[in-house]
Motif scaffolding. Structure first.
Motif, mmCIF file in Angstrom:
data_model
loop_
_atom_site.group_PDB
_atom_site.id
_atom_site.type_symbol
_atom_site.label_atom_id
_atom_site.label_comp_id
_atom_site.label_asym_id
_atom_site.label_seq_id
_atom_site.Cartn_x
_atom_site.Cartn_y
_atom_site.Cartn_z
ATOM 1 N N HIS A 1 0.880 -1.194 0.044
ATOM 2 C CA HIS A 1 -0.181 -0.091 -0.047
ATOM 3 C C HIS A 1 0.798 1.201 -0.074
ATOM 4 O O HIS A 1 0.376 2.306 0.459
ATOM 5 C CB HIS A 1 -1.037 -0.054 1.223
ATOM 6 C CG HIS A 1 -1.973 -1.239 1.133
ATOM 7 N ND1 HIS A 1 -3.020 -1.189 0.534
ATOM 8 C CD2 HIS A 1 -1.972 -2.464 1.662
ATOM 9 C CE1 HIS A 1 -3.863 -2.126 0.514
ATOM 10 N NE2 HIS A 1 -3.139 -3.057 1.462
ATOM 11 N N LYS A 2 1.915 1.107 -0.476
ATOM 12 C CA LYS A 2 2.998 2.252 -0.685
ATOM 13 C C LYS A 2 3.372 2.759 0.643
ATOM 14 O O LYS A 2 3.539 4.348 0.598
ATOM 15 C CB LYS A 2 2.459 3.141 -1.706
ATOM 16 C CG LYS A 2 2.322 2.383 -3.000
ATOM 17 C CD LYS A 2 1.890 3.680 -4.242
ATOM 18 C CE LYS A 2 1.739 3.222 -5.513
ATOM 19 N NZ LYS A 2 1.744 1.517 -5.860
ATOM 20 N N ASP B 1 1.195 3.418 2.907
ATOM 21 C CA ASP B 1 0.105 4.126 3.584
ATOM 22 C C ASP B 1 -0.291 3.169 4.681
ATOM 23 O O ASP B 1 -0.822 2.125 4.297
ATOM 24 C CB ASP B 1 -0.901 4.527 2.500
ATOM 25 C CG ASP B 1 -1.916 5.372 3.112
ATOM 26 O OD1 ASP B 1 -2.251 5.321 4.083
ATOM 27 O OD2 ASP B 1 -2.476 6.263 2.153
ATOM 28 N N ALA C 1 -4.375 3.079 4.628
ATOM 29 C CA ALA C 1 -4.788 2.406 3.542
ATOM 30 C C ALA C 1 -4.587 0.962 3.821
ATOM 31 O O ALA C 1 -5.572 0.161 3.379
ATOM 32 C CB ALA C 1 -4.066 2.976 2.262
ATOM 33 N N ALA C 2 -3.186 0.527 4.059
ATOM 34 C CA ALA C 2 -3.149 -0.897 4.675
ATOM 35 C C ALA C 2 -4.081 -1.536 5.567
ATOM 36 O O ALA C 2 -4.639 -2.441 5.647
ATOM 37 C CB ALA C 2 -1.755 -0.901 5.115
ATOM 38 N N ALA D 1 -7.553 -1.777 4.026
ATOM 39 C CA ALA D 1 -7.842 -2.754 3.261
ATOM 40 C C ALA D 1 -7.486 -4.159 3.718
ATOM 41 O O ALA D 1 -8.147 -5.378 3.590
ATOM 42 C CB ALA D 1 -6.703 -2.838 1.957
ATOM 43 N N ASP D 2 -6.579 -4.344 4.639
ATOM 44 C CA ASP D 2 -6.093 -5.498 5.280
ATOM 45 C C ASP D 2 -5.991 -5.611 6.930
ATOM 46 O O ASP D 2 -5.219 -6.178 7.495
ATOM 47 C CB ASP D 2 -4.785 -6.008 4.882
ATOM 48 C CG ASP D 2 -4.833 -6.056 3.302
ATOM 49 O OD1 ASP D 2 -5.456 -7.154 2.950
ATOM 50 O OD2 ASP D 2 -4.060 -5.461 2.579
#
Length: 351
Positions: A68-69, A71, A74-75, A78-79
């Motif tokens: 997630h680059k 982030d 964001a990680a 999503a996870d």
């Protein structure tokens, strides 16, 4: 790794050296020193294995963040469930690795040839301090060089994995899914984590190499016990200042410091019972009996205190101080008697 340690044990007899008293050591002393070295190598091998597992687990965690680059929000979005399980696994693996080291710390830190590894792995200060500095650097995956960052277990990775250092908390997160975020629930810096556990693997292997080369001898055995046994008061002081007494988050948050004390003092006891007792008992059976009894008393005090803590007892600062003073008194008595025996045997206590 264990096969390697077993092989080493077969050649110890030929590498054994007795210093301090002329003549060859008796068979019991040789067997005792061999036993101590093999015990240390066995737990060192388990430490290396656990460090490798920990490194793999942290690499998996870092891979999710990298996907997630970098982030973290964001990680987590999503996870989240996957990351929560990874953090739990990392903490569990860290505890096992740390406990393997604590089991042999009382031996490793007391032997002059291996004492530097105790500073690096478990007890050393960062370069900002004036003494007991861990002499090593860490290169992080992003190229950052951390010069003299302090010890790996309690100075870097424990604060990191349990969120004790706010500067390395990347995202507060509800790891247990109860709808609340309490202290310690967070995602930590993956870059620092990966660099630190890679260093942990490296230095655990380096310790194993030097321990395998160590030639067990009488002077080192006495030196180890005299050096490490009296440190118990410092460990009780750390226990007193931890969250298990004060309730304030700080060092030694993963488990009670008393667990570590049992391991460290257990190593001192093993060194005496296995390697020194045959030497002392040969000429002064009563002194040997009194030293053994004092070690049993010391370990019983630590074990009883930890059992009470596990059962729910809450210790105040004054009681913790009293217990620490009692432990220190016993340890000082042990050291005085071991030094008496050392003088009788012309043993050189190495500084």
């Amino acid at each position: 790794m264990l096969k390697k340690c077993t092989f080493i044990a077969t050649v110890l007899m030929s590498s054994f050296v007795v210093s301090g008293e002329a003549g060859a050591a008796d068979d019991a002393e040789v067997r005792g020193l061999t036993t101590v070295k093999q015990f240390t190598l066995d737990h060192n091998a388990r430490l290396v294995a656990q460090a490798a597992l920990l490194e793999a687990a942290v690499a998996d965690y870092a891979a999710v963040i990298a996907a997630h680059k970098g982030d973290y929000a964001a990680a987590w979005a999503a996870d989240g469930p996957k990351l929560a399980k990874q953090v739990e696994a990392i903490r569990s693996l860290w505890l096992e690795a740390s406990n393997q080291y604590e089991t042999i710390e009382g031996i490793v830190a007391g032997i002059p040839e291996t004492a530097k590894y105790d500073l690096i792995l478990d007890a050393g200060n960062p370069g900002t301090e004036s003494e007991d500095v861990a002499q090593y650097d860490i290169s992080l995956p992003d190229g950052t060089l951390l010069e003299r960052p302090g010890n790996l277990f309690h100075g870097i990775t424990e604060p990191l994995f349990w969120g004790m250092d706010a500067s390395h908390v990347k995202l507060p997160a509800d790891l247990n899914g109860d709808g609340k975020i309490t202290r310690g629930e967070m995602l930590f810096d993956a870059n620092l984590a990966l660099g630190a556990v890679q260093a942990l693997t490296h230095w655990s292997k380096a310790l194993e190499t030097d321990m395998a080369s160590w030639k067990p001898n009488r002077d080192d055995a006495f030196t180890s016990v005299v050096t490490m046994t009296p440190t118990i008061g410092d460990y009780f002081g750390e226990w007193k200042e931890s969250q298990f007494i004060t309730g304030e988050i700080g060092a030694f948050v993963a488990q009670s410091r008393l667990v570590d004390v049992q391991g460290i003092m257990g190593g001192c006891k093993k060194m005496y019972f296995s390697a020194i007792s045959p030497v002392v008992a040969e000429s002064d059976a009563d002194l040997d009996r009194r030293i053994k009894a004092a070690f049993e008393e010391l370990l019983a005090l630590v074990e009883d205190t930890y059992a009470r803590e596990k059962a729910g007892a809450r210790f105040g600062v004054e009681e913790a101080d009293a217990l620490g003073n009692e432990a220190q008194d016993i340890a000082d008595r042990i050291v005085a008697m071991v030094l008496q025996a050392a003088a009788q045997k012309n043993v050189n206590i190495r500084g």
